[in-house]
Each structure stands twice: as C-alpha cells, then as structure tokens.
Design a protein around this motif. Sequence first.
Motif, PDB file in Angstrom:
ATOM      1  N   UNK A   1      59.139  90.996   2.900  1.00  0.00           N
ATOM      2  CA  UNK A   1      60.362  90.347   2.439  1.00  0.00           C
ATOM      3  C   UNK A   1      61.500  90.682   3.392  1.00  0.00           C
ATOM      4  N   UNK A   2      62.391  89.721   3.599  1.00  0.00           N
ATOM      5  CA  UNK A   2      63.596  89.921   4.402  1.00  0.00           C
ATOM      6  C   UNK A   2      64.820  89.725   3.523  1.00  0.00           C
ATOM      7  N   UNK A   3      65.795  90.605   3.679  1.00  0.00           N
ATOM      8  CA  UNK A   3      67.055  90.421   2.974  1.00  0.00           C
ATOM      9  C   UNK A   3      67.824  89.272   3.623  1.00  0.00           C
ATOM     10  N   UNK A   4      68.678  88.617   2.858  1.00  0.00           N
ATOM     11  CA  UNK A   4      69.567  87.608   3.423  1.00  0.00           C
ATOM     12  C   UNK A   4      70.618  88.297   4.276  1.00  0.00           C
TER      13      UNK A   4
ATOM     14  N   UNK B   1      64.668  92.516  -1.656  1.00  0.00           N
ATOM     15  CA  UNK B   1      65.350  93.356  -0.676  1.00  0.00           C
ATOM     16  C   UNK B   1      66.797  92.887  -0.539  1.00  0.00           C
ATOM     17  N   UNK B   2      67.737  93.824  -0.647  1.00  0.00           N
ATOM     18  CA  UNK B   2      69.164  93.496  -0.532  1.00  0.00           C
ATOM     19  C   UNK B   2      69.761  94.226   0.663  1.00  0.00           C
ATOM     20  N   UNK B   3      70.960  93.763   1.083  1.00  0.00           N
ATOM     21  CA  UNK B   3      71.661  94.408   2.200  1.00  0.00           C
ATOM     22  C   UNK B   3      73.166  94.204   2.046  1.00  0.00           C
ATOM     23  N   UNK B   4      73.921  95.197   2.483  1.00  0.00           N
ATOM     24  CA  UNK B   4      75.374  95.089   2.543  1.00  0.00           C
ATOM     25  C   UNK B   4      75.873  95.921   3.720  1.00  0.00           C
ATOM     26  N   UNK B   5      76.601  95.276   4.630  1.00  0.00           N
ATOM     27  CA  UNK B   5      77.158  95.951   5.810  1.00  0.00           C
ATOM     28  C   UNK B   5      78.673  96.073   5.630  1.00  0.00           C
ATOM     29  N   UNK B   6      79.213  97.286   5.838  1.00  0.00           N
ATOM     30  CA  UNK B   6      80.647  97.521   5.626  1.00  0.00           C
ATOM     31  C   UNK B   6      81.152  98.598   6.590  1.00  0.00           C
ATOM     32  N   UNK B   7      82.436  98.599   6.958  1.00  0.00           N
ATOM     33  CA  UNK B   7      83.442  97.632   6.495  1.00  0.00           C
ATOM     34  C   UNK B   7      83.347  96.315   7.265  1.00  0.00           C
ATOM     35  N   UNK B   8      83.972  95.319   6.739  1.00  0.00           N
ATOM     36  CA  UNK B   8      84.061  94.026   7.404  1.00  0.00           C
ATOM     37  C   UNK B   8      85.377  93.341   7.035  1.00  0.00           C
ATOM     38  N   UNK B   9      86.158  92.940   8.008  1.00  0.00           N
ATOM     39  CA  UNK B   9      85.879  93.027   9.457  1.00  0.00           C
ATOM     40  C   UNK B   9      85.931  94.473   9.940  1.00  0.00           C
ATOM     41  N   UNK B  10      85.487  94.674  11.193  1.00  0.00           N
ATOM     42  CA  UNK B  10      85.457  96.000  11.790  1.00  0.00           C
ATOM     43  C   UNK B  10      85.881  95.900  13.253  1.00  0.00           C
TER      44      UNK B  10
ATOM     45  N   UNK C   1      64.404  94.393   6.838  1.00  0.00           N
ATOM     46  CA  UNK C   1      63.143  93.658   6.857  1.00  0.00           C
ATOM     47  C   UNK C   1      61.994  94.598   6.496  1.00  0.00           C
ATOM     48  N   UNK C   2      61.153  94.168   5.550  1.00  0.00           N
ATOM     49  CA  UNK C   2      60.007  94.948   5.092  1.00  0.00           C
ATOM     50  C   UNK C   2      58.737  94.185   5.425  1.00  0.00           C
ATOM     51  N   UNK C   3      57.784  94.838   6.102  1.00  0.00           N
ATOM     52  CA  UNK C   3      56.586  94.137   6.582  1.00  0.00           C
ATOM     53  C   UNK C   3      55.526  93.971   5.505  1.00  0.00           C
TER      54      UNK C   3
ATOM     55  N   UNK D   1      68.574  97.886  -1.030  1.00  0.00           N
ATOM     56  CA  UNK D   1      67.518  98.420  -1.891  1.00  0.00           C
ATOM     57  C   UNK D   1      66.263  97.571  -1.775  1.00  0.00           C
ATOM     58  N   UNK D   2      65.120  98.249  -1.708  1.00  0.00           N
ATOM     59  CA  UNK D   2      63.805  97.603  -1.730  1.00  0.00           C
ATOM     60  C   UNK D   2      63.203  97.849  -3.107  1.00  0.00           C
ATOM     61  N   UNK D   3      62.874  96.780  -3.817  1.00  0.00           N
ATOM     62  CA  UNK D   3      62.282  96.920  -5.145  1.00  0.00           C
ATOM     63  C   UNK D   3      61.106  95.969  -5.293  1.00  0.00           C
TER      64      UNK D   3
END
Length: 307
Positions: free
Chosen positions: A297-300, A207-216, A287-289, A227-229
């Motif tokens: 699995x939890x993304x970093x 599981x991946x994650x990306x939050x944007x924009x940063x800074x905000x 977070x996927x249960x 993405x969950x794979x």
Amino acid sequence: MRIRATVAAVSGALALSALAIPAAHAAGGSSFGADATKLFAAAHPTSGKTAFSAATAADDGPYAMNVTFSDVKIAKAVTVGTTAHVATSVTYTLTHGADVDITAADFFSGAYIYKGSYDDPANFLIGDDPAKCTVTSATTASCKGNIDVYPGDGELFNSDAGLWHAGALAVAYNGQDPTSSDFDITKIGYADQGALGSTQVQRLSKLTVNAAPEPVKKGKTITVTGKLSRANWEDGKYHGYTNQSVRLQFRKKGSTTYTNVKGIKSSSTGTLKTTTKATVDGYYRFSFVGTSTTPAVNATGDYVDVK
C-alpha cells in the motif's frame, strides 16, 4: 462460509443429514453456498476419510460421480477488509462422463478455496451461487463463478491470512428431492477435488502520511509522520501493523515518479515518524511493499511548499 462450525454440526450424521440440507436448492432456491459448505464438511471429516468419494450404495450415501476439474484460474491475492463483502472470480474446466447430465436443472457446481490440508481443512469459502458452466464438448464444460467473502459475518480469523488452496465440487440430485418420503440418497452424485491452485487471502492494509511544517524554508528539516494499519477480522477494526519496513518517498513537483528517501520501521503501534531536509516543492509519502498476509500500500502524497 466458516467450516469450523459446520464440521461439528454435520460430521456425526455425515452424508445423510448433509444431503438433506440442500432441499431449497434442489427445488430451485438460492442456498447453494450454505449447502455446498455442509456437503464439503460432511465429505471431509476430521478423520481424514473423504466419505463421499469413497461412498457406495451400500454405504447409504451418495455415489462418487464421474466428474473431475482442471485449469482453475483465480487471482493471486484476495484482499479482505473488516466489513465489506468481497467477491473474486474463478474459472475452471469441468470434465464428466457420458452418464452425467451437467445441463440438468438440479446439477450444480462451484469452485472453492480452503485453508490448510484438503483432508482436514481449517476453513472453507465458496460462492453464494453455483458457477455458470458452458458446454464445450460432449464431456467438458467451461465454468465461471465467484468466491464470496463476508468478513463482517465472522467467516475469517486473523490466523486465516496467508496461503489458501483452490478446489471445485459438483452435486447431481438426479431428480431426487431430499424433502420427499421417497428420497433415495444413493441416487445422488457428488464429486470433489482439491489442490487445483492457490491464492493469498490478505488483511487489507492502510497507510497515512503527514509532512510538517508546510510551507517550509529551503534546507530546513521537516517531520514526516503516519501510520501503517491492517484489518483485524476478529474485532472488525484496523490495528497498527508493528515492526514493518516502510519507505519514505519523494516526488518533485511536476514529476510523476517517486524516489526512495530512506527506510524506517513501524512502531509497536504501527506509527511512523522520521525527518528529512526540504529542498524543493513536492510530495512525500510512505510506501509499504507488503507481506504474504498483508498487501502492499502507498499513502497519498502530502504536498510541501518550499520557500
């Protein structure tokens, strides 16, 4: 060890050909896993008859050895990726009659797991090496071994994910050498017992994650993607896990606890996308249960600096 191919190879010749295979191990080799797979396959033909347990000397097969198994302990889940070898520990109690010498150099035992029914399993996995059994009384022993899984060798199909059952087996060569012209198969003992426990064999998830924009700027909207794979055992790659419930979570800077923000579903390709308002510095993650076939699995967490 994939039993589908093994069954086809040994079920016709049954006990005689199967017991001729373990010569290397009877002589002190290290082919236990492959040998045990063939023994199990021969004992579990598709007809459902357990040939070895019903065998007598008159059948020109091994005799049913006075050995039983109990108290099997195995992990609740065995998570398997696309290529890496996975070993999971199994312990059990072996009980035997006074006529069985479990300390003999040519006595071997091991735990295994199987998919489907005991009489006609769809797949079978066992350890590369026999279990190590420690004598605890005149008729019992405490045994510990591994189940070894090699997904890169084609041991698993995607349909194999889910519930598997545990069992154990033992074979005593009693001094017989399958390569010798004096080999007498009726003097070899075999015992096999299923339905001793269960585990979930699962396809490793990512599981991946990306939050944007940063800074905000404070109060502005951020977009969170990911993405969950999960492992595909048939092509050795990771593919999107579709239409699964995933939670967006947030952890404030300085805190150690994530809290739920909202729930979303993965797309037809496993991708994730949602929005939320940024109020304070902190980390966002998905977070996927988990399911019966795929572990949680939890993304970093991805840090967002709020100005």
